[in-house]
Scaffold this motif. Structure first.
Motif, PDB file in Angstrom:
ATOM      1  N   GLU A 254      -4.032   8.838   0.000  1.00 38.26           N
ATOM      2  CA  GLU A 254      -3.066   7.777  -0.265  1.00 38.26           C
ATOM      3  C   GLU A 254      -2.123   8.302  -1.326  1.00 38.26           C
ATOM      4  O   GLU A 254      -2.543   8.646  -2.433  1.00 38.26           O
ATOM      5  CB  GLU A 254      -3.790   6.527  -0.751  1.00 38.26           C
ATOM      6  CG  GLU A 254      -2.883   5.338  -0.895  1.00 38.26           C
ATOM      7  CD  GLU A 254      -3.648   4.085  -1.283  1.00 38.26           C
ATOM      8  OE1 GLU A 254      -3.193   3.011  -0.901  1.00 38.26           O
ATOM      9  OE2 GLU A 254      -4.676   4.204  -1.967  1.00 38.26           O
TER      10      GLU A 254
ATOM     11  N   LEU B 151       0.467   7.210   3.337  1.00 38.00           N
ATOM     12  CA  LEU B 151      -0.500   8.289   3.493  1.00 38.00           C
ATOM     13  C   LEU B 151       0.231   9.620   3.496  1.00 38.00           C
ATOM     14  O   LEU B 151       1.326   9.747   4.039  1.00 38.00           O
ATOM     15  CB  LEU B 151      -1.284   8.120   4.789  1.00 38.00           C
ATOM     16  CG  LEU B 151      -2.166   6.878   4.884  1.00 38.00           C
ATOM     17  CD1 LEU B 151      -2.855   6.825   6.234  1.00 38.00           C
ATOM     18  CD2 LEU B 151      -3.184   6.848   3.757  1.00 38.00           C
TER      19      LEU B 151
ATOM     20  N   MET C 194       0.836  -1.180   0.000  1.00 41.13           N
ATOM     21  CA  MET C 194       0.000   0.000   0.000  1.00 41.13           C
ATOM     22  C   MET C 194       0.877   1.239   0.000  1.00 41.13           C
ATOM     23  O   MET C 194       1.894   1.305   0.669  1.00 41.13           O
ATOM     24  CB  MET C 194      -0.895  -0.002   1.232  1.00 41.13           C
ATOM     25  CG  MET C 194      -1.783   1.219   1.339  1.00 41.13           C
ATOM     26  SD  MET C 194      -2.950   1.055   2.696  1.00 41.13           S
ATOM     27  CE  MET C 194      -2.485   2.472   3.653  1.00 41.13           C
TER      28      MET C 194
END
Length: 116
Positions: free
Chosen positions: A18, A4, A1
């Motif tokens: 994101e 942030l 991922m």
């Protein structure tokens, strides 16, 4: 991922998104587990995308095509350092352009033009 990234708006509100991974060079880092702090405001980060949209609109509304409407779609990713980046899509870049024309009175009924 992807990490942030926290942007502040010009009004002082926080926007957490994101962000994209930045492969090389210096990186913004967060303290602890929180999001990285962006170097620009949210509005400034989107400034390049706005300029790209304005430029694209000038190209498609230059008087040659004369569309009734122009629709632009950019895929945008946000980076703590680079700000907004036009995202790479399935092809090499992501920019969708939709031009449309409405039929004029003569175009709506071609037989009516023949009768005149």
């Amino acid at each position: 991922m992807d990490a942030l990234v926290e942007f502040k708006t010009e009004d002082g509100a926080l926007v957490v998104v994101e962000g994209v991974d930045e492969d090389a060079g210096a990186r913004m880092v967060s303290r602890g587990d929180g999001p990285a702090q962006a170097a620009r405001t949210f509005e400034n980060a989107l400034g390049g995308v706005r300029a790209a949209a304005e430029s694209a609109l000038r190209v498609f509304r230059d008087g040659t095509l004369r569309p009734d409407s122009v629709e632009l779609e950019f895929g945008v990713k946000l980076s703590a350092e680079a700000g907004a980046v036009i995202a790479k899509g399935a092809a090499e870049g992501h920019l969708l352009v939709k031009l449309s024309w409405s039929p004029g009175p003569a175009d709506a009924d071609p037989e009516a033009a023949d009768r005149s």
